[in-house]
Design a protein around this motif. Structure first.
Motif, mmCIF file in Angstrom:
data_model
loop_
_atom_site.group_PDB
_atom_site.id
_atom_site.type_symbol
_atom_site.label_atom_id
_atom_site.label_comp_id
_atom_site.label_asym_id
_atom_site.label_seq_id
_atom_site.Cartn_x
_atom_site.Cartn_y
_atom_site.Cartn_z
ATOM 1 N N VAL A 176 -27.085 63.167 -46.035
ATOM 2 C CA VAL A 176 -27.575 64.314 -46.659
ATOM 3 C C VAL A 176 -26.736 63.952 -48.323
ATOM 4 O O VAL A 176 -27.370 64.746 -49.380
ATOM 5 C CB VAL A 176 -26.268 65.051 -46.211
ATOM 6 C CG1 VAL A 176 -25.875 66.362 -46.828
ATOM 7 C CG2 VAL A 176 -27.313 65.289 -44.787
ATOM 8 N N ALA A 177 -25.238 63.204 -48.102
ATOM 9 C CA ALA A 177 -25.162 63.203 -49.756
ATOM 10 C C ALA A 177 -26.093 62.381 -50.217
ATOM 11 O O ALA A 177 -26.793 63.250 -52.169
ATOM 12 C CB ALA A 177 -24.188 62.129 -49.786
ATOM 13 N N ASP A 178 -27.328 62.176 -50.357
ATOM 14 C CA ASP A 178 -27.933 61.140 -50.973
ATOM 15 C C ASP A 178 -29.508 62.263 -51.221
ATOM 16 O O ASP A 178 -29.821 62.468 -53.026
ATOM 17 C CB ASP A 178 -28.717 59.993 -50.536
ATOM 18 C CG ASP A 178 -28.101 58.748 -50.145
ATOM 19 O OD1 ASP A 178 -26.867 59.060 -51.552
ATOM 20 O OD2 ASP A 178 -27.689 57.637 -49.806
ATOM 21 N N HIS A 179 -29.272 63.026 -51.278
ATOM 22 C CA HIS A 179 -30.700 63.711 -50.599
ATOM 23 C C HIS A 179 -30.872 65.187 -50.496
ATOM 24 O O HIS A 179 -32.129 65.252 -50.559
ATOM 25 C CB HIS A 179 -32.009 63.354 -49.527
ATOM 26 C CG HIS A 179 -32.345 61.958 -49.881
ATOM 27 N ND1 HIS A 179 -33.283 61.515 -50.609
ATOM 28 C CD2 HIS A 179 -31.687 60.905 -49.642
ATOM 29 C CE1 HIS A 179 -33.635 60.241 -50.948
ATOM 30 N NE2 HIS A 179 -32.854 59.792 -50.062
ATOM 31 N N ALA A 180 -29.660 65.641 -50.087
ATOM 32 C CA ALA A 180 -29.884 67.248 -50.037
ATOM 33 C C ALA A 180 -30.418 67.428 -48.840
ATOM 34 O O ALA A 180 -31.128 66.615 -48.118
ATOM 35 C CB ALA A 180 -30.169 68.116 -50.293
ATOM 36 N N THR A 181 -29.586 68.891 -48.298
ATOM 37 C CA THR A 181 -30.584 68.777 -47.116
ATOM 38 C C THR A 181 -32.332 69.123 -46.694
ATOM 39 O O THR A 181 -32.313 70.094 -47.671
ATOM 40 C CB THR A 181 -29.642 69.800 -45.827
ATOM 41 O OG1 THR A 181 -29.462 71.560 -46.945
ATOM 42 C CG2 THR A 181 -28.699 69.387 -45.590
ATOM 43 N N HIS A 234 -13.436 68.930 -43.018
ATOM 44 C CA HIS A 234 -14.631 68.779 -43.161
ATOM 45 C C HIS A 234 -15.140 68.152 -44.353
ATOM 46 O O HIS A 234 -14.732 68.795 -45.445
ATOM 47 C CB HIS A 234 -15.307 69.560 -42.037
ATOM 48 C CG HIS A 234 -15.274 69.553 -40.468
ATOM 49 N ND1 HIS A 234 -15.160 69.203 -39.595
ATOM 50 C CD2 HIS A 234 -14.541 70.743 -40.613
ATOM 51 C CE1 HIS A 234 -15.100 69.312 -38.490
ATOM 52 N NE2 HIS A 234 -14.282 70.566 -38.744
ATOM 53 N N ASP A 235 -16.040 67.152 -44.591
ATOM 54 C CA ASP A 235 -16.266 67.226 -45.911
ATOM 55 C C ASP A 235 -17.791 67.812 -45.339
ATOM 56 O O ASP A 235 -18.551 67.078 -45.006
ATOM 57 C CB ASP A 235 -16.907 65.037 -45.719
ATOM 58 C CG ASP A 235 -17.734 65.282 -47.275
ATOM 59 O OD1 ASP A 235 -17.816 66.378 -47.917
ATOM 60 O OD2 ASP A 235 -18.191 64.265 -47.553
ATOM 61 N N VAL A 236 -17.654 69.252 -46.177
ATOM 62 C CA VAL A 236 -18.874 70.376 -45.480
ATOM 63 C C VAL A 236 -20.433 70.367 -47.019
ATOM 64 O O VAL A 236 -19.218 69.983 -47.905
ATOM 65 C CB VAL A 236 -18.350 71.320 -46.057
ATOM 66 C CG1 VAL A 236 -19.262 72.342 -45.191
ATOM 67 C CG2 VAL A 236 -17.421 71.612 -44.551
ATOM 68 N N THR A 237 -21.197 70.106 -46.177
ATOM 69 C CA THR A 237 -22.258 69.910 -47.635
ATOM 70 C C THR A 237 -22.480 71.020 -47.070
ATOM 71 O O THR A 237 -23.408 71.577 -46.270
ATOM 72 C CB THR A 237 -23.566 68.851 -47.098
ATOM 73 O OG1 THR A 237 -22.866 67.604 -47.650
ATOM 74 C CG2 THR A 237 -24.401 68.978 -48.147
ATOM 75 N N VAL A 238 -23.167 72.360 -48.073
ATOM 76 C CA VAL A 238 -23.862 73.665 -47.861
ATOM 77 C C VAL A 238 -25.625 73.377 -48.230
ATOM 78 O O VAL A 238 -25.808 73.373 -49.533
ATOM 79 C CB VAL A 238 -23.436 74.484 -48.623
ATOM 80 C CG1 VAL A 238 -23.783 76.207 -48.187
ATOM 81 C CG2 VAL A 238 -21.687 75.164 -48.275
ATOM 82 N N GLY A 239 -26.114 73.081 -46.935
ATOM 83 C CA GLY A 239 -27.824 73.747 -47.277
ATOM 84 C C GLY A 239 -27.860 74.675 -47.052
ATOM 85 O O GLY A 239 -27.625 75.857 -47.772
ATOM 86 N N SER A 255 -32.162 76.298 -43.125
ATOM 87 C CA SER A 255 -32.570 75.175 -42.703
ATOM 88 C C SER A 255 -32.051 73.837 -41.987
ATOM 89 O O SER A 255 -32.122 72.439 -41.514
ATOM 90 C CB SER A 255 -31.433 74.665 -44.318
ATOM 91 O OG SER A 255 -30.654 74.278 -44.546
ATOM 92 N N GLU A 256 -31.421 74.408 -40.657
ATOM 93 C CA GLU A 256 -30.567 73.722 -40.012
ATOM 94 C C GLU A 256 -31.465 74.237 -38.240
ATOM 95 O O GLU A 256 -31.191 75.645 -38.047
ATOM 96 C CB GLU A 256 -29.113 74.268 -39.539
ATOM 97 C CG GLU A 256 -28.227 72.829 -40.729
ATOM 98 C CD GLU A 256 -28.419 71.678 -41.170
ATOM 99 O OE1 GLU A 256 -27.905 71.216 -39.267
ATOM 100 O OE2 GLU A 256 -28.612 71.428 -41.323
ATOM 101 N N GLY A 257 -32.037 73.308 -37.784
ATOM 102 C CA GLY A 257 -32.864 73.593 -36.450
ATOM 103 C C GLY A 257 -33.928 74.510 -36.926
ATOM 104 O O GLY A 257 -33.944 74.858 -37.386
ATOM 105 N N ARG A 258 -34.560 73.829 -35.699
ATOM 106 C CA ARG A 258 -35.971 74.594 -35.347
ATOM 107 C C ARG A 258 -36.567 74.746 -34.168
ATOM 108 O O ARG A 258 -37.497 73.968 -33.550
ATOM 109 C CB ARG A 258 -36.917 72.878 -35.318
ATOM 110 C CG ARG A 258 -36.172 72.091 -37.213
ATOM 111 C CD ARG A 258 -36.743 72.290 -38.347
ATOM 112 N NE ARG A 258 -36.375 72.266 -39.625
ATOM 113 C CZ ARG A 258 -37.119 71.075 -40.186
ATOM 114 N NH1 ARG A 258 -38.041 70.536 -39.538
ATOM 115 N NH2 ARG A 258 -36.191 70.713 -40.740
ATOM 116 N N LEU A 259 -35.270 74.973 -33.272
ATOM 117 C CA LEU A 259 -36.004 75.738 -32.149
ATOM 118 C C LEU A 259 -37.063 76.275 -31.398
ATOM 119 O O LEU A 259 -37.149 77.356 -32.463
ATOM 120 C CB LEU A 259 -33.988 76.265 -31.359
ATOM 121 C CG LEU A 259 -33.099 75.878 -30.623
ATOM 122 C CD1 LEU A 259 -33.926 75.047 -29.611
ATOM 123 C CD2 LEU A 259 -32.468 74.773 -31.521
ATOM 124 N N CYS A 260 -37.691 76.367 -30.738
ATOM 125 C CA CYS A 260 -38.644 76.406 -29.210
ATOM 126 C C CYS A 260 -37.645 76.966 -28.125
ATOM 127 O O CYS A 260 -37.291 76.433 -27.582
ATOM 128 C CB CYS A 260 -39.708 75.851 -29.286
ATOM 129 S SG CYS A 260 -40.791 75.501 -30.416
#
Length: 616
Positions: free
Chosen positions: A396-401, A575-580, A584-589
């Motif tokens: 995440v640090a290198d590429h973002a979410t 926490h080392d928080v990255t804000v996406g 962007s988080e989760g792909r649930l079915c």
């Protein structure tokens, strides 16, 4: 009821949820034609190979959970093992410290095809031609490709044009990228399935006989011959060298999918069933076992902190204890006493350490690579890690979410973050299935020109250190991240669910499950869509499963819409928080069935703008 992007579907005939609308609708067409949930799931799976080729393929792998109406929950294991020649010594003799993330050396025995055929033969009602016709149609006549397919091919274009030229023939026809809105075809794949069906039908009448004939053709016929030849051809991989694989025709011929009992855990009247510790599935169960008796309100900083810290402990145990081994101490890992002790490690501050436990008094052992990344080192040498930024599983640090469009992250050398596909089905008779097909994606290996699809790269998840539960070992399955779910209420199957997402799968699923069971019903049933839509997060504070297997101590990524108060509360806790991105988080079915009323329901992820639920 909170606002949701879509309604939770409800009906009585059948429900399907998958990561692509064409797969969902193909499965629904099978149900409408009189097929059951298992027929429908197989049809959807082969369509997913066509329309999400950057996320899965026929030579990949799949764990399948089934709950036949009135029968026990079972796992069909479609994870093939390491080939007979895939010894640690062979890989280290090549100067490697990790199994490459792409190329023939990363290929396990392909498992997905045989698992789907076993499901169709033993539990389905349709003929092979009936379920393959949808995939044949979309491969041969064409389909409008996803933006993610075009983006993935663009990332690996130079690799395809200079090294994997057979892949360029399929995915860069005429030198052009696939274009969303224009028909894209894979005629070689269509011909493969047409030939398979024709040869299987020559075995004589009878549905089961023809399906078994197809399995034999895969293992010993023209498909096995082409796959074995492809593995023997050296190809450029993430080590920077051109290596041949270890997979042989004998490896393919001697393996078949198997049935297993699921791992399970009881929590607050629910029983969650998962594949065993050759997957990361029990991580979900451990996270439930680690929960305190009283949770903070859902969506608060304290709630997220508690779940993230439990995830770290469970994932640390995954690194030390999970694998295809006979002595995985799963009973101890899920026991009340063990988790009471582990729960005391969750304090007010975020842990930045990798802290596996000692179930039954055993001493945990980690790979040297895991110990190094936990110390904050970046191992070098032996060809185990590339020098350039952006290689392997992106941090995440290198590429973002991933952005709002949910594109899979792929490096120019084909190494992949680990996204995948998912499908859930429930039919009017109460049969239920949950499956997470993955691997064999277009960027994993060169396309086999005779077949139209590549080998997979699942061996990258095994360690080259000896003596670990997940050490690379001929005949043993590399531990996979794939982890579909089935939930029972008072012993009765109620819900099938899952998500793409590599190491994130059992993080996003736990939050979905808790968001579902801790909130009120919608229209008298489970609020599937509301739980899917709820803001989600993940942590990277453990060694990743995908090459180059990095770790971000204390790192947690949240969707921006989780709110400033929660974000600051997490940061205040260390926490080392990255804000996406917002979505962007989760792909649930998810699909569900109320055992009292027979009402069926379904929901699907809006984030990637491609997952859809259908039903009536």
């Amino acid at each position: 009821m909170s606002f949701t992007t879509r309604p939770t579907l409800q009906g009585t005939f059948g429900m399907v949820s998958s990561t692509h609308w064409l797969a969902s609708q193909s499965a629904m067409a099978v149900l409408e034609d009189g097929g059951n949930a298992y027929d429908a799931a197989v049809a959807a799976a082969f369509v997913l190979h066509v329309v999400e080729p950057h996320l899965n393929g026929p030579a990949g792998e799949v764990p399948i959970l089934i709950a036949p109406a009135g029968g026990p929950v079972q796992v069909i294991c479609g994870q093939g093992p390491a080939p007979a020649g895939a010894s640690i010594g062979h890989y280290t003799s090549l100067g490697l410290g990790l199994v490459p993330g792409t190329g023939p050396l990363a290929a396990a025995v392909p498992g997905a095809f045989d698992a789907w055929m076993m499901l169709l033969r033993d539990h389905g009602t349709r003929h092979l031609a009936d379920v393959l016709k949808y995939a044949i149609g979309y491969a041969g006549a064409g389909h409008p490709p996803l933006e993610g397919v075009a983006a993935t091919v663009a990332r690996v274009r130079e690799l395809f044009e200079t090294e994997w030229t057979d892949s360029a023939e399929v995915y860069l026809p005429g030198g052009e990228l696939p274009v969303p809105g224009r028909l894209f075809r894979n005629p070689a794949l269509a011909r493969t399935w047409q030939r398979l069906v024709a040869e299987a039908e020559r075995a004589g009448p009878g549905r089961e006989r023809q399906i078994d004939a197809a399995r034999t053709i895969w293992r010993e016929g023209f498909i096995a011959e082409a796959l074995g030849a492809a593995a023997a051809r050296p190809a450029l991989d993430t080590s920077g060298n051109r290596n041949a694989g270890t997979l042989s025709g004998d490896d393919i011929a001697n393996w078949s999918a198997t049935y297993e009992a699921p791992a399970r855990h009881d929590w607050n009247g629910w029983t969650v069933c998962k594949p065993g510790p050759w997957s990361q599935g029990p991580v979900f169960l451990q996270q439930l076992a680690l929960l305190p008796d009283e949770l903070a309100s859902c969506g608060t900083a304290e709630y997220v902190h508690t779940l993230v810290e439990g995830t770290k402990l469970a994932m640390a145990d995954r690194e030390a204890w999970y694998g295809d081994a006979v002595d995985v101490p799963l009973d101890d890992l899920l026991s009340a006493g063990y988790n009471a002790g582990r729960r005391r490690l969750v304090g007010d501050r975020a842990s930045h350490e990798l802290r596996p436990g000692s179930p039954g008094g055993r001493t945990p052992v980690l790979s040297e690579h895991a110990r190094a990344v936990a110390r904050g080192d970046r191992p070098r040498g032996g060809g185990s890690l590339p020098q350039g930024a952006g290689i392997g599983e992106p941090t995440v640090a290198d590429h973002a979410t991933p952005g709002d469009n949910g594109d899979v992250q792929v490096a120019a050398d084909g190494s992949t973050r680990g996204d995948t596909c998912h499908v859930d089905v429930v039919d009017r008779w109460g049969n239920m299935v949950s499956a997470t097909p993955s691997g064999g994606w277009l960027q994993s290996n060169p396309v086999v020109p005779e077949l139209g699809f590549p080998l997979g790269s699942r061996l990258q998840m095994a360690w080259l250190d000896p003596g670990l539960p997940n050490s690379l070992t001929p005949g043993r399955r590399p531990r996979t991240t794939l982890t579909p779910s089935l939930a029972l209420r008072d012993g009765v199957p109620v819900m099938a669910f899952g998500t793409p997402g590599g190491d994130q799968q059992d993080q996003w699923q736990v939050h979905f499950f808790l968001a579902l069971v801790l909130r009120g019903p919608v229209r008298g049933g489970l609020d599937l869509q509301g739980a899917i839509d709820a803001p989600n997060w993940h942590t990277e504070s453990f060694p990743g499963s995908f090459y180059p297997r990095e770790m971000r101590p204390g790192g947690v990524t949240v969707e921006s819409r989780i709110g400033a108060e929660v974000i600051e509360g997490l940061r205040d806790r260390g926490h080392d928080v990255t804000v996406g991105a917002t979505w962007s988080e989760g792909r649930l079915c998810a699909v569900a069935r109320d055992p009292e009323t027979g009402v069926l329901s379904a929901g699907a992820n809006p984030r990637a703008m491609q997952g859809y639920a259908v039903g009536r």
